[in-house]
Design a protein around this motif. Structure first.
Motif, PDB file in Angstrom:
ATOM      1  N   SER A  68       0.835  -1.209   0.000  1.00 52.71           N
ATOM      2  CA  SER A  68       0.000   0.000   0.000  1.00 52.71           C
ATOM      3  C   SER A  68       0.862   1.248   0.000  1.00 52.71           C
ATOM      4  CB  SER A  68      -0.927   0.004   1.214  1.00 52.71           C
ATOM      5  OG  SER A  68      -1.857  -1.047   1.155  1.00 52.71           O
ATOM      6  N   SER A  69       1.964   1.226   0.763  1.00 47.78           N
ATOM      7  CA  SER A  69       2.845   2.396   0.837  1.00 47.78           C
ATOM      8  C   SER A  69       3.507   2.696  -0.498  1.00 47.78           C
ATOM      9  CB  SER A  69       3.917   2.185   1.912  1.00 47.78           C
ATOM     10  OG  SER A  69       4.903   1.253   1.479  1.00 47.78           O
ATOM     11  N   LEU A  70       3.595   1.714  -1.392  1.00 47.37           N
ATOM     12  CA  LEU A  70       4.238   1.920  -2.687  1.00 47.37           C
ATOM     13  C   LEU A  70       3.389   2.748  -3.639  1.00 47.37           C
ATOM     14  CD1 LEU A  70       5.845  -1.600  -3.275  1.00 47.37           C
ATOM     15  CD2 LEU A  70       6.885   0.458  -2.322  1.00 47.37           C
ATOM     16  N   TYR A  71       2.149   3.036  -3.253  1.00 47.72           N
ATOM     17  CA  TYR A  71       1.314   3.933  -4.063  1.00 47.72           C
ATOM     18  C   TYR A  71       1.501   5.389  -3.631  1.00 47.72           C
ATOM     19  CZ  TYR A  71      -1.028  -0.220  -5.846  1.00 47.72           C
ATOM     20  OH  TYR A  71      -1.296  -1.417  -6.461  1.00 47.72           O
ATOM     21  N   HIS A  72       2.446   5.637  -2.721  1.00 46.52           N
ATOM     22  CA  HIS A  72       2.751   7.003  -2.306  1.00 46.52           C
ATOM     23  C   HIS A  72       3.609   7.693  -3.368  1.00 46.52           C
ATOM     24  CE1 HIS A  72       4.115  10.283   0.359  1.00 46.52           C
ATOM     25  NE2 HIS A  72       3.030   9.993   1.073  1.00 46.52           N
ATOM     26  N   ARG A  73       3.626   9.008  -3.351  1.00 54.70           N
ATOM     27  CA  ARG A  73       4.384   9.786  -4.340  1.00 54.70           C
ATOM     28  C   ARG A  73       5.880   9.906  -4.006  1.00 54.70           C
ATOM     29  NH1 ARG A  73       1.476  13.119  -1.137  1.00 54.70           N
ATOM     30  NH2 ARG A  73       2.593  14.804  -0.042  1.00 54.70           N
ATOM     31  N   ASN A 147      -1.547  11.232  -4.416  1.00 59.69           N
ATOM     32  CA  ASN A 147      -0.602  10.153  -4.703  1.00 59.69           C
ATOM     33  C   ASN A 147      -1.084   9.337  -5.901  1.00 59.69           C
ATOM     34  OD1 ASN A 147       1.173  10.344  -2.144  1.00 59.69           O
ATOM     35  ND2 ASN A 147      -0.902  10.264  -1.312  1.00 59.69           N
ATOM     36  N   PRO A 148      -0.202   8.580  -6.548  1.00 57.74           N
ATOM     37  CA  PRO A 148      -0.602   7.765  -7.707  1.00 57.74           C
ATOM     38  C   PRO A 148      -1.350   6.497  -7.279  1.00 57.74           C
ATOM     39  CG  PRO A 148       1.735   7.463  -7.264  1.00 57.74           C
ATOM     40  CD  PRO A 148       1.274   8.546  -6.331  1.00 57.74           C
ATOM     41  N   ILE A 149      -2.602   6.659  -6.879  1.00 51.39           N
ATOM     42  CA  ILE A 149      -3.368   5.575  -6.248  1.00 51.39           C
ATOM     43  C   ILE A 149      -4.379   4.919  -7.177  1.00 51.39           C
ATOM     44  CG2 ILE A 149      -3.168   6.594  -3.945  1.00 51.39           C
ATOM     45  CD1 ILE A 149      -6.041   7.699  -4.419  1.00 51.39           C
ATOM     46  N   VAL A 150      -4.415   5.319  -8.459  1.00 47.69           N
ATOM     47  CA  VAL A 150      -5.510   4.891  -9.337  1.00 47.69           C
ATOM     48  C   VAL A 150      -5.632   3.371  -9.404  1.00 47.69           C
ATOM     49  CG1 VAL A 150      -6.395   4.941 -11.696  1.00 47.69           C
ATOM     50  CG2 VAL A 150      -5.400   6.993 -10.687  1.00 47.69           C
ATOM     51  N   GLU A 151      -4.511   2.683  -9.528  1.00 48.12           N
ATOM     52  CA  GLU A 151      -4.581   1.215  -9.635  1.00 48.12           C
ATOM     53  C   GLU A 151      -5.165   0.588  -8.372  1.00 48.12           C
ATOM     54  OE1 GLU A 151      -1.159  -0.687 -12.059  1.00 48.12           O
ATOM     55  OE2 GLU A 151      -0.299   1.144 -11.184  1.00 48.12           O
ATOM     56  N   ALA A 152      -4.850   1.156  -7.219  1.00 49.57           N
ATOM     57  CA  ALA A 152      -5.367   0.612  -5.957  1.00 49.57           C
ATOM     58  C   ALA A 152      -6.830   0.968  -5.750  1.00 49.57           C
ATOM     59  CB  ALA A 152      -4.530   1.131  -4.788  1.00 49.57           C
ATOM     60  N   ALA A 153      -7.268   2.122  -6.255  1.00 52.99           N
ATOM     61  CA  ALA A 153      -8.629   2.603  -5.977  1.00 52.99           C
ATOM     62  C   ALA A 153      -9.644   2.179  -7.011  1.00 52.99           C
ATOM     63  CB  ALA A 153      -8.617   4.127  -5.867  1.00 52.99           C
ATOM     64  N   ALA A 154      -9.214   1.830  -8.220  1.00 52.30           N
ATOM     65  CA  ALA A 154     -10.160   1.638  -9.325  1.00 52.30           C
ATOM     66  C   ALA A 154     -11.014   0.390  -9.185  1.00 52.30           C
ATOM     67  CB  ALA A 154      -9.395   1.603 -10.649  1.00 52.30           C
ATOM     68  N   MET A 164     -21.658  -0.308 -16.550  1.00 54.99           N
ATOM     69  CA  MET A 164     -21.472   0.830 -17.440  1.00 54.99           C
ATOM     70  C   MET A 164     -19.994   0.974 -17.785  1.00 54.99           C
ATOM     71  SD  MET A 164     -21.976   3.975 -14.751  1.00 54.99           S
ATOM     72  CE  MET A 164     -20.548   4.674 -13.875  1.00 54.99           C
ATOM     73  N   ASP A 165     -19.714   1.687 -18.875  1.00 54.38           N
ATOM     74  CA  ASP A 165     -18.335   1.994 -19.247  1.00 54.38           C
ATOM     75  C   ASP A 165     -17.956   3.332 -18.621  1.00 54.38           C
ATOM     76  OD1 ASP A 165     -18.333  -0.292 -20.780  1.00 54.38           O
ATOM     77  OD2 ASP A 165     -18.820   0.753 -22.644  1.00 54.38           O
ATOM     78  N   TRP A 166     -16.717   3.421 -18.154  1.00 54.03           N
ATOM     79  CA  TRP A 166     -16.299   4.670 -17.543  1.00 54.03           C
ATOM     80  C   TRP A 166     -14.788   4.864 -17.657  1.00 54.03           C
ATOM     81  CZ3 TRP A 166     -12.873   3.322 -13.817  1.00 54.03           C
ATOM     82  CH2 TRP A 166     -13.079   2.120 -13.122  1.00 54.03           C
ATOM     83  N   VAL A 167     -14.411   6.122 -17.534  1.00 51.61           N
ATOM     84  CA  VAL A 167     -13.008   6.509 -17.532  1.00 51.61           C
ATOM     85  C   VAL A 167     -12.790   7.451 -16.356  1.00 51.61           C
ATOM     86  CG1 VAL A 167     -11.179   7.743 -18.760  1.00 51.61           C
ATOM     87  CG2 VAL A 167     -12.776   6.302 -20.032  1.00 51.61           C
ATOM     88  N   ILE A 168     -11.758   7.197 -15.558  1.00 51.92           N
ATOM     89  CA  ILE A 168     -11.356   8.115 -14.494  1.00 51.92           C
ATOM     90  C   ILE A 168      -9.924   8.532 -14.783  1.00 51.92           C
ATOM     91  CG2 ILE A 168     -11.016   8.469 -12.030  1.00 51.92           C
ATOM     92  CD1 ILE A 168     -13.011   6.255 -11.490  1.00 51.92           C
ATOM     93  N   ALA A 169      -9.748   9.809 -15.104  1.00 53.11           N
ATOM     94  CA  ALA A 169      -8.418  10.333 -15.416  1.00 53.11           C
ATOM     95  C   ALA A 169      -7.869  11.097 -14.227  1.00 53.11           C
ATOM     96  CB  ALA A 169      -8.500  11.250 -16.635  1.00 53.11           C
ATOM     97  N   THR A 170      -6.569  10.951 -13.996  1.00 49.62           N
ATOM     98  CA  THR A 170      -5.861  11.695 -12.952  1.00 49.62           C
ATOM     99  C   THR A 170      -4.569  12.224 -13.559  1.00 49.62           C
ATOM    100  OG1 THR A 170      -4.426   9.949 -12.076  1.00 49.62           O
ATOM    101  CG2 THR A 170      -6.736   9.951 -11.330  1.00 49.62           C
ATOM    102  N   PRO A 171      -3.875  13.116 -12.877  1.00 49.15           N
ATOM    103  CA  PRO A 171      -2.592  13.600 -13.426  1.00 49.15           C
ATOM    104  C   PRO A 171      -1.552  12.500 -13.588  1.00 49.15           C
ATOM    105  CG  PRO A 171      -3.402  15.089 -11.729  1.00 49.15           C
ATOM    106  CD  PRO A 171      -4.274  13.876 -11.685  1.00 49.15           C
ATOM    107  N   TYR A 172      -1.725  11.364 -12.914  1.00 48.60           N
ATOM    108  CA  TYR A 172      -0.745  10.287 -12.970  1.00 48.60           C
ATOM    109  C   TYR A 172      -1.122   9.254 -14.035  1.00 48.60           C
ATOM    110  CZ  TYR A 172       0.433  12.202  -8.366  1.00 48.60           C
ATOM    111  OH  TYR A 172       0.773  13.039  -7.337  1.00 48.60           O
ATOM    112  N   LEU A 173      -2.215   8.550 -13.790  1.00 52.37           N
ATOM    113  CA  LEU A 173      -2.679   7.499 -14.681  1.00 52.37           C
ATOM    114  C   LEU A 173      -4.166   7.668 -14.960  1.00 52.37           C
ATOM    115  CD1 LEU A 173      -0.978   4.323 -13.095  1.00 52.37           C
ATOM    116  CD2 LEU A 173      -0.173   5.628 -15.067  1.00 52.37           C
TER     117      LEU A 173
END
Length: 471
Positions: A68-73, A147-154, A164-173
Motif C-alpha cells: 500500500s505504501s508503494l502507491y505514495h508519491r 498520490n498515484p493511487i488509481v490502480e489501488a482505488a479503481a 457501465m463503461d467509464w473513464v477516471i483520469a488523474t494527473p498520474y494514470l
C-alpha cells in the motif's frame, strides 16, 4: 550501483518480483537504485555485489502495508520498502515496531495512501458521455489525488459500476473500464470532462439534504478539504449554504411543533383522559383497552391485580411475564411459584394480600418461538402508574411490599441500588410505607447455589416483616 527501472503501470507487482529476486541473490539495499524514469543513467550497472541470500517471509498485514505504501508519491518508497524486507528477513526488526524510523515512515505513508483512496471513492463525480443507441452507458471523471493511487482505488468503481463503461483520469494514470475490462494507461490529456445535466440534478439534491441546523464547517473542511472542491459540482453551493445556515436553522426551529415530554415522545404516548366509569368490576376491561404506551399494543392481554380489596398488604412486582400474559393473572409463572413458596414459609398468606405489578402488560423481544422479557423504561413505568395508583386507592394498604427495581421506581421514584436498599422501609408520595425487597426472578437468575440460598433467606426475612402487618 544496480538500477532497477519499474514501469509506471503495474509498478507494485514489478517491485515485488524484483525484490524477491534481489533478496534471493543477496543484493544489499545500498547497492540498488529504484526508479520509474526512462532516462539513461551514466553510472547504472547491470549487476551488483552479492551476499548471503535472504528469505522473505511476510505476514499478510506486513505485505499489505508495504505494498500500500508503494502507491505514495515519495520517490524513495521503493528503496525504503526493499531495505525493510531485507531487515525483516534477517530478523533485525519486528513488524509494527514504530520505534524504527524507517518502518514508522512507511506506515505513515501507508496511512496517507489509505486516506487518499478513501477521498477518491467519496469525491469522484462522473459526467455522462453516452452516445445515442449505445448498449452501455458511458461516463468520464477527472480526479486529482495526492498520490498515484488509481490502480489501488479503481477496483472499487469496477465492482460498483460494473454495468457501465467509464473513464477516471488523474494527473498520474487513467483507468478505463470498457465492456467489463479494467485497464490503465498513462494520462496524456489533462482536460476535464464538461458538465452535464446530472450535475444540476446532483446540486439540487445536495442543497435539499443540507441540514443547516447541523452545520460544522471545520468538520466539513476536514472531511472534504478545499483542494477537492474545484472538481465537485456541489462545491459552488457550499459558501452560500454556510452563509445562510443560521437564518435557515432559525426558520426551521420556528416551524417546529410543540412536543410532549421527552419520555412521552420516546414511548409514543397518546395522552387521553382516564375513563369515568372505572370500578373494580370494569378495571380489567379498561386495562385491556389501554394503548397509552407501545407495550399494550403487543401483549396478549393486560394483567390486573388479584386479591381482596380489604388487604392490609399490597405486593407489587415488575410486570407480567410470559405465563401471566397468557393466563391473565399475576404471579403464576416460575417467579410467582417461588414467591408463593417463600411467602408460605414466612407466614405471608397470599389469600390475604393484594398482588399486582407496576406495569400491567408484558414487554418482550421475540426470539424464534420464545418471548424474551425486557425491562420497562421510566416512561412506561410512569404511564402505567395511573393504574397502580387506582388500585392503591381502592385497597388502601397499610404496607406495600415492592419487589424489584421497577416496583421501587413506580412507588418511590427511584430504582437505584435496590440490593443495598433491600429490607428498608421508604414511603410513597402520599406517605404509604413501602418495604423494599428483591424480585423472586432475581433469585432464579443467580447461578451460584450458595448465593441463591443466601438471597432467598434475605427475601423470606422481608416477607416475614411484611406478614406482621396482617396481624
Amino acid at each position: 550501483m544496480l538500477t532497477i527501472r519499474l514501469p509506471r503501470i503495474g509498478s507494485v507487482a514489478a517491485w515485488r518480483s524484483e525484490a524477491r529476486r534481489l533478496a534471493a541473490a543477496g543484493v544489499a539495499a545500498e547497492h540498488v537504485r529504484w526508479t520509474q524514469d526512462a532516462e539513461n543513467d551514466l553510472f547504472a550497472r547491470d549487476d551488483a555485489p552479492r551476499g548471503n541470500p535472504v528469505e522473505i517471509r511476510l505476514s499478510k498485514q506486513a505485505l499489505f502495508d508495504i505494498e500500500s505504501s508503494l502507491y505514495h508519491r515519495d520517490p524513495e518508497r521503493f528503496a525504503r520498502a526493499y531495505a525493510l524486507v531485507l531487515r525483516l528477513g534477517r530478523g533485525e526488526i519486528r513488524w509494527g515496531d514504530r520505534a524504527d524510523d524507517m518502518l514508522r515512515k512507511l506506515l505513515h505513508q501507508r496511512k496517507e495512501v489509505g486516506r487518499d483512496i478513501h477521498k477518491m471513492h467519496a469525491f469522484v463525480r462522473f459526467n455522462e458521455l453516452t452516445e445515442p443507441g449505445a448498449n452501455r452507458r458511458a461516463f468520464a471523471a477527472w480526479f486529482e489525488p495526492d498520490n498515484p493511487i488509481v490502480e489501488a482505488a479503481a477496483t472499487f468503481f469496477a465492482k460498483r459500476f460494473g454495468d457501465m463503461d467509464w473513464v477516471i483520469a488523474t494527473p498520474y494514470l487513467t483507468a478505463r473500464f470498457i465492456g467489463g475490462e479494467l485497464a490503465f494507461e498513462e494520462t496524456v490529456d489533462n482536460a476535464r470532462p464538461t458538465e452535464d445535466a446530472s450535475h444540476d440534478l446532483w446540486r439540487t439534491y445536495y442543497a435539499n439534504i443540507f441540514n443547516p441546523a447541523r452545520l460544522m464547517p471545520e468538520a466539513m473542511r476536514s472531511e472534504m478539504p478545499k483542494k477537492y472542491w474545484k472538481n465537485l459540482p456541489e462545491a459552488r453551493l457550499i459558501p452560500e449554504l454556510i452563509r445562510t445556515a443560521p437564518a435557515r436553522a432559525a426558520e426551521m426551529q420556528a416551524k417546529l411543533p410543540s412536543i410532549p415530554p421527552a419520555f412521552a415522545a420516546k414511548a409514543g404516548v397518546t395522552r387521553s383522559p382516564m375513563p369515568q366509569d372505572l370500578t373494580p368490576d370494569t378495571f380489567k376491561q379498561h386495562l385491556d383497552a389501554c394503548t397509552r404506551c407501545p407495550i399494550g399494543c403487543r401483549a396478549t392481554q393486560a394483567v390486573a391485580g388479584q386479591g381482596p380489596l380489604t388487604a392490609r398488604v399490597m405486593v407489587v412486582g415488575e410486570q407480567p411475564g410470559d405465563a401471566e400474559d397468557l393466563a391473565g393473572k399475576p404471579f403464576v409463572g416460575p417467579a410467582g411459584v417461588l414467591f408463593n413458596e417463600c411467602a408460605s414459609r414466612a407466614g405471608l398468606r397470599r389469600a390475604e394480600t393484594y398482588v399486582t405489578n407496576a406495569v400491567k402488560h408484558f414487554k418482550f423481544t421475540p426470539r424464534g418461538k420464545r418471548r424474551i422479557h425486557q425491562r420497562p423504561d421510566a416512561g412506561e413505568i410512569e404511564i402505567c402508574s395511573w393504574w397502580l395508583d387506582l388500585e392503591r386507592e381502592w385497597v388502601k394498604p397499610k404496607l406495600i411490599l415492592a419487589m424489584g427495581a421497577t416496583a421501587a421506581q413506580s412507588l418511590t421514584g427511584s430504582s437505584k441500588n435496590i440490593t443495598s436498599r433491600r429490607g428498608s422501609i421508604e414511603a410513597t408520595p402520599d406517605g404509604t410505607p413501602v418495604l423494599l425487597t428483591t424480585h423472586p426472578s432475581y433469585l432464579l437468575r443467580l447461578p451460584d447455589t450458595g448465593a441463591r440460598e443466601a438471597a432467598q433467606r434475605q427475601f423470606e426475612a422481608d416477607l416475614r416483616e411484611a406478614s406482621a402487618y396482617l396481624r
